[in-house]
Design a protein around this motif. Structure first.
Motif, PDB file in Angstrom:
ATOM      1  N   GLU A  31      10.322  19.632 -35.842  1.00  0.00           N
ATOM      2  CA  GLU A  31      11.745  19.649 -35.543  1.00  0.00           C
ATOM      3  C   GLU A  31      12.114  18.411 -34.713  1.00  0.00           C
ATOM      4  O   GLU A  31      11.457  18.109 -33.720  1.00  0.00           O
ATOM      5  CB  GLU A  31      12.101  20.926 -34.781  1.00  0.00           C
ATOM      6  N   ARG A  32      13.167  17.718 -35.107  1.00  0.00           N
ATOM      7  CA  ARG A  32      13.535  16.487 -34.396  1.00  0.00           C
ATOM      8  C   ARG A  32      14.126  16.749 -33.015  1.00  0.00           C
ATOM      9  O   ARG A  32      14.015  15.913 -32.123  1.00  0.00           O
ATOM     10  CB  ARG A  32      14.507  15.670 -35.244  1.00  0.00           C
ATOM     11  N   SER A  33      14.794  17.901 -32.821  1.00  0.00           N
ATOM     12  CA  SER A  33      15.361  18.214 -31.508  1.00  0.00           C
ATOM     13  C   SER A  33      14.257  18.503 -30.500  1.00  0.00           C
ATOM     14  O   SER A  33      13.164  18.942 -30.859  1.00  0.00           O
ATOM     15  CB  SER A  33      16.296  19.417 -31.597  1.00  0.00           C
ATOM     16  N   ASP A  34      14.568  18.292 -29.237  1.00  0.00           N
ATOM     17  CA  ASP A  34      13.593  18.553 -28.181  1.00  0.00           C
ATOM     18  C   ASP A  34      13.583  20.012 -27.749  1.00  0.00           C
ATOM     19  O   ASP A  34      12.704  20.431 -26.993  1.00  0.00           O
ATOM     20  CB  ASP A  34      13.886  17.671 -26.961  1.00  0.00           C
ATOM     21  N   ARG A 142       8.388  10.018 -35.444  1.00  0.00           N
ATOM     22  CA  ARG A 142       8.623   9.314 -34.187  1.00  0.00           C
ATOM     23  C   ARG A 142       8.788  10.349 -33.081  1.00  0.00           C
ATOM     24  O   ARG A 142       9.581  11.292 -33.200  1.00  0.00           O
ATOM     25  CB  ARG A 142       9.868   8.438 -34.285  1.00  0.00           C
ATOM     26  N   THR A 143       8.034  10.195 -32.000  1.00  0.00           N
ATOM     27  CA  THR A 143       8.095  11.095 -30.850  1.00  0.00           C
ATOM     28  C   THR A 143       8.271  10.270 -29.583  1.00  0.00           C
ATOM     29  O   THR A 143       8.184   9.038 -29.603  1.00  0.00           O
ATOM     30  CB  THR A 143       6.821  11.946 -30.739  1.00  0.00           C
ATOM     31  N   ASP A 144       8.485  10.948 -28.475  1.00  0.00           N
ATOM     32  CA  ASP A 144       8.600  10.239 -27.196  1.00  0.00           C
ATOM     33  C   ASP A 144       7.318   9.496 -26.843  1.00  0.00           C
ATOM     34  O   ASP A 144       7.345   8.502 -26.115  1.00  0.00           O
ATOM     35  CB  ASP A 144       8.947  11.230 -26.078  1.00  0.00           C
ATOM     36  N   ALA A 145       6.202   9.970 -27.370  1.00  0.00           N
ATOM     37  CA  ALA A 145       4.911   9.340 -27.085  1.00  0.00           C
ATOM     38  C   ALA A 145       4.548   8.267 -28.113  1.00  0.00           C
ATOM     39  O   ALA A 145       3.458   7.696 -28.062  1.00  0.00           O
ATOM     40  CB  ALA A 145       3.822  10.402 -27.036  1.00  0.00           C
ATOM     41  N   GLY A 146       5.447   8.002 -29.055  1.00  0.00           N
ATOM     42  CA  GLY A 146       5.155   7.033 -30.104  1.00  0.00           C
ATOM     43  C   GLY A 146       5.074   7.703 -31.453  1.00  0.00           C
ATOM     44  O   GLY A 146       5.336   8.903 -31.600  1.00  0.00           O
ATOM     45  N   GLU A 147       4.709   6.938 -32.470  1.00  0.00           N
ATOM     46  CA  GLU A 147       4.624   7.473 -33.819  1.00  0.00           C
ATOM     47  C   GLU A 147       3.309   8.201 -34.036  1.00  0.00           C
ATOM     48  O   GLU A 147       2.261   7.766 -33.560  1.00  0.00           O
ATOM     49  CB  GLU A 147       4.778   6.347 -34.853  1.00  0.00           C
ATOM     50  N   VAL A 148       3.397   9.336 -34.754  1.00  0.00           N
ATOM     51  CA  VAL A 148       2.209  10.113 -35.086  1.00  0.00           C
ATOM     52  C   VAL A 148       2.209  10.374 -36.583  1.00  0.00           C
ATOM     53  O   VAL A 148       3.270  10.549 -37.199  1.00  0.00           O
ATOM     54  CB  VAL A 148       2.159  11.452 -34.314  1.00  0.00           C
ATOM     55  N   ALA A 149       1.028  10.371 -37.181  1.00  0.00           N
ATOM     56  CA  ALA A 149       0.884  10.622 -38.615  1.00  0.00           C
ATOM     57  C   ALA A 149       0.286  11.998 -38.834  1.00  0.00           C
ATOM     58  O   ALA A 149      -0.672  12.383 -38.142  1.00  0.00           O
ATOM     59  CB  ALA A 149       0.007   9.550 -39.256  1.00  0.00           C
TER      60      ALA A 149
END
Length: 415
Positions: A31-34, A142-149
């Protein structure tokens, strides 16, 4: 099989629950929302969707969130009745229609996901890329900690009308087209109208007001209702979704809409908050599925709210997709079967909503009797009104004769 779902709205959460019921366990929802804040106002769950929620064992939980309307009634802008029909069990369905708060439903589904699957909703993940390969797909968030795959055997885009997955597949599509109508939605506690169990629509293609109960009347004769005020040419097509606005100008637009049994300007003025957004939809797509990815709900077929079908169709998508994944020989066969079952049906329904669906009786009344009428049968014969109502139910898949005999989408296990 690892299944990734993009979007933790009603469609995405219903998909997770449907997959779990079909025997799948390796499921993640991104989910894109926090935070899941349970935003929104009222929605209607039609009997075909309530049937699917019942088979998921969620009927009692969802029923507690709202109330079951018994009647749907169409009126002109003077409050004169045009057409009325029973709804839910009163119309011969084995399942009710339910009016609930969208946000409360979303949070209830999220809680059910936690109970049945554990902590599988990953917040703050915005899909930015998809890399297809033979055995599945790699989704980049894309997350607050950077991109994750994240690797997945199946990736399902249930991320709404502004779907990131849809945009990746159709990068030239652009923004949803504006119909020229602006909607203002809210809830208010007001004196119960009619029998306290009726959903009303009043007006025409230029201006309209919809209201329905979200609770039973209290001892003081008041109840919480959801309303939608609609006006052609007002507002702006690029308005932010869910932006709160001052009710005073909207009250003024409806200042003369006092019907005796419902005071429309007073209802608008009593709202705790009014949210404005443009009435938009999406054009039908030639395909939803690419490799091991597919679309679902508004991401696949966002449509106008005429007929109250948005959430219900997303639930039908979810159940159909889970059933096909559990019963077809391969993932590819399952995604093809899902799309063959759902894409033509939703495209036909989308077209009907653009022609105003069952609300066409209101447009005809305005066209043929703009100053009102003494006898609706001389304006729109009963047979014509019946035909309009039946046509939409058949297209939407909830005509009582077909729904009551519909084969179950429940499966015992999945590979």
């Amino acid at each position: 099989m690892r299944i990734a779902i993009v979007g933790a709205g009603i469609g995405g959460l219903a998909t997770a629950l449907s997959l779990e019921a079909a025997g799948f366990r390796d499921i993640e929802v991104f989910e894109r929302s926090d935070e899941l804040r349970g935003l929104g106002v009222g929605i209607n769950l039609l009997p075909h969707a309530v049937r699917e929620l019942t088979e998921l064992g969620l009927d009692a939980r969802v029923a507690e969130l709202g109330t079951a309307p018994a009647t749907l009634s169409y009126h002109n802008r003077f409050g004169q009745p045009i057409w009325s029909e029973p709804r839910g069990r009163e119309a011969g369905y084995r399942w009710p229609q339910l009016s609930v708060h969208r946000g409360r439903l979303q949070l209830a589904l999220a809680e059910a996901v936690r109970e049945r699957l554990g902590d599988r909703v990953r917040l703050g993940h915005r899909l930015v890329a998809v890399d297809d390969h033979g055995g599945g797909t790699t989704a980049t968030f894309r997350t607050d900690a950077g991109e994750v795959a994240e690797e997945a055997d199946v990736l399902i885009g249930a991320d709404g009308i502004h779907s990131a997955l849809r945009a990746l597949r159709y990068p030239e599509e652009g923004a949803p087209p504006w119909s020229g109508l602006t909607l203002w939605r809210g809830t208010a506690v007001v004196p119960a109208f009619l029998d306290g169990r009726t959903m009303i629509m009043a007006g025409d293609g230029e201006q309209k007001f919809v209201a329905y109960p979200l609770s039973a009347p209290g001892a003081d004769g008041r109840q919480r209702v959801n309303f939608i005020a609609e006006r052609h040419g007002a507002g702006a097509g690029d308005a932010d979704w869910n932006s709160a606005v001052d009710p005073a100008p909207i009250v003024e637009l409806f200042r003369d809409w006092r019907f005796g049994w419902l005071d429309v300007p007073a209802t608008i003025g009593a709202a705790e908050e009014i949210l404005e957004y443009p009435m938009v939809d999406r054009d039908p797509l030639p395909r939803w599925t690419f490799g091991r990815t597919t679309l679902l709900g508004d991401a696949a077929h966002a449509m106008y709210p005429n007929g109250s079908n948005g959430a219900s169709q997303a639930i039908l998508d979810a159940r159909t997709l889970a059933h096909r994944l559990a019963t077809e020989a391969t993932v590819e066969d399952a995604l093809q079967a899902y799309e063959e079952a759902r894409r033509p049906a939703t495209a036909a329904l989308l077209e009907l909503t653009r022609r105003t669906g069952p609300e066409r009786v209101m447009l005809l009344a305005r066209e043929r009797a703009p100053e009102g009428f003494d006898d609706i049968d001389t304006v729109i014969p009963r047979a014509e009104r019946e035909r309009i109502a039946a046509e939409y139910k058949l297209a939407a898949g909830f005509h009582p004769d077909s729904l009551n005999e519909w084969s179950s989408l429940t499966v015992r296990s999945a590979g």
